[in-house]
Design a protein around this motif. Sequence first.
Motif, short mmCIF file in Angstrom:
data_model
loop_
_atom_site.label_atom_id
_atom_site.label_comp_id
_atom_site.label_asym_id
_atom_site.label_seq_id
_atom_site.Cartn_x
_atom_site.Cartn_y
_atom_site.Cartn_z
N ILE A 179 -86.26 -0.08 -31.49
CA ILE A 179 -85.89 1.27 -31.04
C ILE A 179 -87.15 1.99 -30.58
CG2 ILE A 179 -84.89 3.49 -31.66
CD1 ILE A 179 -83.23 2.08 -33.77
N ASN A 180 -87.16 2.35 -29.30
CA ASN A 180 -88.24 3.17 -28.76
C ASN A 180 -87.75 4.60 -28.59
OD1 ASN A 180 -90.75 1.46 -27.81
ND2 ASN A 180 -88.94 0.23 -27.34
N LEU A 181 -88.52 5.54 -29.09
CA LEU A 181 -88.24 6.96 -28.92
C LEU A 181 -89.29 7.53 -27.98
CD1 LEU A 181 -87.52 7.91 -32.65
CD2 LEU A 181 -85.88 7.18 -30.90
N ILE A 182 -88.88 7.90 -26.79
CA ILE A 182 -89.81 8.31 -25.75
C ILE A 182 -89.67 9.82 -25.52
CG2 ILE A 182 -90.48 8.00 -23.34
CD1 ILE A 182 -89.22 5.19 -23.53
N ALA A 183 -90.74 10.54 -25.76
CA ALA A 183 -90.71 12.00 -25.60
C ALA A 183 -90.67 12.36 -24.12
CB ALA A 183 -91.94 12.62 -26.26
N LEU A 184 -89.72 13.22 -23.77
CA LEU A 184 -89.59 13.71 -22.41
C LEU A 184 -89.87 15.21 -22.39
CD1 LEU A 184 -86.24 11.88 -21.51
CD2 LEU A 184 -88.58 11.08 -21.10
N GLU A 185 -89.90 15.78 -21.21
CA GLU A 185 -90.12 17.22 -21.12
C GLU A 185 -88.90 17.98 -21.61
OE1 GLU A 185 -88.79 17.49 -16.42
OE2 GLU A 185 -90.85 17.95 -17.01
N LYS A 186 -89.09 19.26 -21.85
CA LYS A 186 -88.02 20.16 -22.30
C LYS A 186 -87.43 19.72 -23.65
CE LYS A 186 -86.74 21.42 -17.58
NZ LYS A 186 -85.65 21.46 -16.56
N ASN A 187 -88.29 19.20 -24.52
CA ASN A 187 -87.86 18.80 -25.87
C ASN A 187 -86.73 17.78 -25.85
OD1 ASN A 187 -89.69 20.34 -27.34
ND2 ASN A 187 -88.40 22.17 -27.19
#
Length: 320
Positions: free
Chosen positions: A271-279
């Motif tokens: 499981i990859n959790l990838i931070a994106l913009e706008k939370n």
Amino acid sequence: MFKSDPIFTLEEKVVRIERTFDAPIQLVWEVWTNPLHIAKWWGPKGFTNPTVEFDFQVGGSYRIVMRSPEGVDYPIIGKFLEITPFQSFVISDLVDEHPDEWVKEVQKMAGITGDREILNSKLRVLFEESDGKTKVILLTEFANNQIRDGFANSGMKEGWSESFEKLEENALPKANQICIERKLNHPQEIVFKAFSNPLTISNWWGPNGFKTTTKTMDFKVGGKWIFTMDGPDGTIWPNTIEYKEIKEFDYLEYIHGSGDKNKNDDFLVNINLIALEKNQTLVKLQMTFSDTNVRNAKLKIGAIEGGKQTLSRLGQYLEK
């Protein structure tokens, strides 16, 4: 290695394109209907898709912005007119936002003049599975044969052929894998904590209608989460997860099975959790099984739908 070339034919007011993929229908349907996957393959080689909006329901709208290597945008917009799960869907294909130069070029090839609306079409996408392979049939219907021929001569075959190659290379998982992706409107840290908190994970884990009961959870490398899942029919499913790698906020890797060594039913989960913009956080879940047959058996009992429902429940839980 399986290889299938597209078949391109002309019918009355219709361009027909067929291509067979070496994957079960559940996987092919997923990469055609999930905007996160569509962004990986839609359009000819060298094109990207910075915008993919896909409200996949009858009456829902879609908008795909294809960007050429030269930076020119070709937005495609329309609505979903019909949907028959795992069989077909129909969309309107409108060129309202396409560049004027493109419109003039296609009109020239078709030998027509007038408003651009005459270039609008309707696309029917059909899915047919046989022996673990899925044939996709595209039927694009135009206003008349003249416009059909203009599109056919404008690189339609080449464009779809390259899209299909990208679909196979970039979107379909390996033969023993299932991949599920979902974008959540929550920060990466909050999503990670939902996976790691033994007191609350039972509030959202599992497909719709299932109840998860945690016996013990030791969230660390080498630790185990032992739990049961009670199905809607009353069946109780024992589960054991053993954590192999944990990178705080970013990544989880574990072995998932029933806990019964005699069943030899363990599979690997990344499981990859990838931070994106706008939370926002992109959750990329990959399951790897011992072989293709095991993977396909999981597909037949709803592994993709179950995984999507679980991530949907996670989003709903975080909203609360």
